[in-house]
Design a protein around this motif. Structure first.
Motif, PDB file in Angstrom:
ATOM      1  N   LEU A   1       0.836  -1.205   0.000  1.00  0.00           N
ATOM      2  CA  LEU A   1       0.000   0.000   0.000  1.00  0.00           C
ATOM      3  C   LEU A   1       0.872   1.258   0.000  1.00  0.00           C
ATOM      4  CD1 LEU A   1      -2.849   1.181   0.103  1.00  0.00           C
ATOM      5  CD2 LEU A   1      -2.721   1.064   2.613  1.00  0.00           C
ATOM      6  N   CYS A   2       1.963   1.242   0.768  1.00  0.00           N
ATOM      7  CA  CYS A   2       2.885   2.385   0.775  1.00  0.00           C
ATOM      8  C   CYS A   2       3.472   2.611  -0.619  1.00  0.00           C
ATOM      9  CB  CYS A   2       4.020   2.151   1.776  1.00  0.00           C
ATOM     10  SG  CYS A   2       3.511   2.247   3.507  1.00  0.00           S
ATOM     11  N   HIS A   3       3.743   1.516  -1.321  1.00  0.00           N
ATOM     12  CA  HIS A   3       4.274   1.649  -2.684  1.00  0.00           C
ATOM     13  C   HIS A   3       3.269   2.354  -3.594  1.00  0.00           C
ATOM     14  CE1 HIS A   3       6.369   0.756  -6.377  1.00  0.00           C
ATOM     15  NE2 HIS A   3       5.323   0.096  -6.832  1.00  0.00           N
ATOM     16  N   ARG A   4       1.998   2.015  -3.448  1.00  0.00           N
ATOM     17  CA  ARG A   4       0.977   2.635  -4.291  1.00  0.00           C
ATOM     18  C   ARG A   4       0.741   4.091  -3.923  1.00  0.00           C
ATOM     19  NH1 ARG A   4      -3.803  -1.800  -5.490  1.00  0.00           N
ATOM     20  NH2 ARG A   4      -2.434  -3.384  -6.441  1.00  0.00           N
ATOM     21  N   LEU A   5       0.879   4.407  -2.654  1.00  0.00           N
ATOM     22  CA  LEU A   5       0.570   5.762  -2.201  1.00  0.00           C
ATOM     23  C   LEU A   5       1.740   6.728  -2.352  1.00  0.00           C
ATOM     24  CD1 LEU A   5      -1.498   4.982   1.029  1.00  0.00           C
ATOM     25  CD2 LEU A   5      -2.368   5.629  -1.227  1.00  0.00           C
ATOM     26  N   ILE A   6       2.947   6.269  -2.011  1.00  0.00           N
ATOM     27  CA  ILE A   6       4.093   7.195  -2.007  1.00  0.00           C
ATOM     28  C   ILE A   6       5.261   6.722  -2.871  1.00  0.00           C
ATOM     29  CG2 ILE A   6       3.518   8.093   0.272  1.00  0.00           C
ATOM     30  CD1 ILE A   6       5.645   6.316   1.488  1.00  0.00           C
TER      31      ILE A   6
END
Length: 449
Positions: free
Chosen positions: A295-300
């Motif tokens: 999820l962090c990869h998709r967001l930031i």
């Protein structure tokens, strides 16, 4: 005399055990990797039968059986090679022999298609990395973890600079040219693998230099692959050196525990044998943290393994997980490092390692330049690590992962030297080191082109 005869008979009875079941049990305990010999022969016959019928099932049970059978067969071959078995031949053979067999169509096509589909669809390499990272971080001493993370960046940065200079000098002396050596050999080696390194690097080169991306990718990929192979070989040699000179290595620890300050709390003691429920809880915790990273990869845009790594370190340092759950994580780590490593390497070899690209780049100037770059990177890690009172061999192996083939290279390198517990630090070297290398190179190239 009669008593002596009875004793002789008794002695004879104790030395002659019946084949069934004791002799059979002894055969069952003979293993190819983790596979009992009778089960190995059964699996071999079953896989052959499915291939001969013309249809290999694509379900997960079949995929696991094939990967386990082929992965441990290759590893067993490597571990029996004279001399090379001392320097990680099991990992090398498990990775590159499948690539050779796949390229020359020496594996049944149905079998190869099933392995390729399963590898790409399941993406189980990241499950492996998640389990290894979370398990090794949770089972690590908190002070060792904090000191290791604080110190590892210096040998990594120094090694990158020395390797860049050394590799470029060697390549230019061998007639490859300064610009070609730096941009197409040295930088790709330290770019962080294929997906996170070679591909974005080739895209950036293509846009800046106005050259087709595919052409550039074909030039940089061999350096990534051969660099990873050199890192595997050199790490295996360091493991052999560590066996001869034990004071130079922590066998998976970055620094001596005697150097750590402060007292360990009694609550920090990790149970050695957690129950099945706790192991299962640790496994789902590792998966959950990987999804956090995704999820962090998709967001930031932060690579999922790196985000997961930082979250796991925060949880460990802040004591957000109980010692019991940490013990479960250790068992998950041990299971994946023992049972999944060689099947994963076989999948990597067949699906992600193009044999023709590797062979095309094997010429003396290229190989010497690549080997010099990797050797300089590791030697600097060795020297700087020793200066920082770290175990020099383990620091050098972490630096080696900076020249590996991404996550797949980390697995192969750490397997070759039997130091899978270094995976968290390897991920820093690969992901963060690679991202900084790619970003810095593209910024400088765009400015000075």
């Amino acid at each position: 005399m009669e008593h002596a005869d009875e004793l002789s008979s008794t002695t004879g009875n104790t030395t002659r055990t019946p084949f069934w079941p004791y002799g059979w049990w002894a055969i069952v305990e003979l293993r190819i990797g983790i596979i009992p010999l009778p089960v190995y022969l059964l699996l071999l016959g079953l896989v052959a039968a499915f291939v001969l019928t013309g249809k290999v099932p694509g379900e997960i049970s079949m995929a696991i059986a094939v990967l386990v059978l082929c992965g441990f067969t290759c590893a067993e071959l490597g571990k029996r090679l004279p001399v090379l078995k001392k320097i990680g031949a099991g990992a090398i053979v498990a990775t590159f022999l499948p690539s050779f067999l796949a390229f020359y169509h020496l594996l049944p096509l149905k079998l190869l298609d099933m392995v390729n589909n399963f590898t790409h669809v399941s993406n189980f390499m990241y499950l492996f990395i998640a389990s290894i990272i979370v398990g090794s971080i949770f089972s690590m001493d908190r002070q060792v973890l904090l000191r290791g993370f604080a110190k590892i960046f210096l040998p990594l940065a120094a090694g990158s600079l020395v390797a860049a200079v050394a590799g470029t000098v060697v390549g230019s002396l061998l007639g490859l040219g300064i610009k070609h050596t730096l941009l197409y050999i040295v930088i790709p080696i330290m770019a962080g693998g294929v997906g996170e390194g070679a591909i974005p690097l080739s895209v950036g080169y293509g846009e800046i230099l106005n050259v087709p991306q595919g052409t550039i990718f074909a030039q940089v990929l061999p350096a990534v692959m051969i660099g990873s192979l050199c890192a595997i070989l050199f790490s295996g040699m360091l493991n052999w050196l560590g066996e001869k000179q034990p004071h130079l290595t922590g066998n998976g620890m970055l620094q001596p525990e005697s150097d750590l300050q402060g007292e360990r709390l009694p609550d920090d003691e990790i149970p050695a044998a957690p129950d099945v429920n706790t192991v299962a809880a640790a496994a789902i915790t590792a998966i959950s943290l990987y999804l956090v990273g995704l999820l962090c990869h998709r967001l930031i845009g932060l690579p999922a393994p790196v985000a997961m790594l930082f979250v796991a370190v925060f949880i460990k340092v802040g004591r957000f997980v109980s010692p019991n759950l940490q013990g479960g994580a250790r068992i998950v780590y041990q299971f994946f490092s023992t049972a999944v490593t060689y099947p994963l390497l076989f999948a990597i070899g067949t699906s992600m390692t193009p044999w023709n690209k590797l062979v095309a780049a094997i010429n003396i100037p290229n190989v010497v330049t690549i080997a010099s770059t990797v050797a300089a990177l590791m030697a600097t890690g060795f020297v700087v690590g020793r200066w920082l009172k770290m175990y020099p061999i383990d620091a050098a192996i972490v630096n080696a992962c900076h020249s590996g083939q991404g996550g797949t290279g980390d697995v192969a390198i750490l397997t070759a030297c039997d130091r899978m517990s270094l995976m968290p630090f390897a991920q820093i070297a690969t992901r963060i080191g690679g991202a900084l290398t790619v970003t810095g190179t593209l910024l400088v190239l765009a400015h000075f082109h």
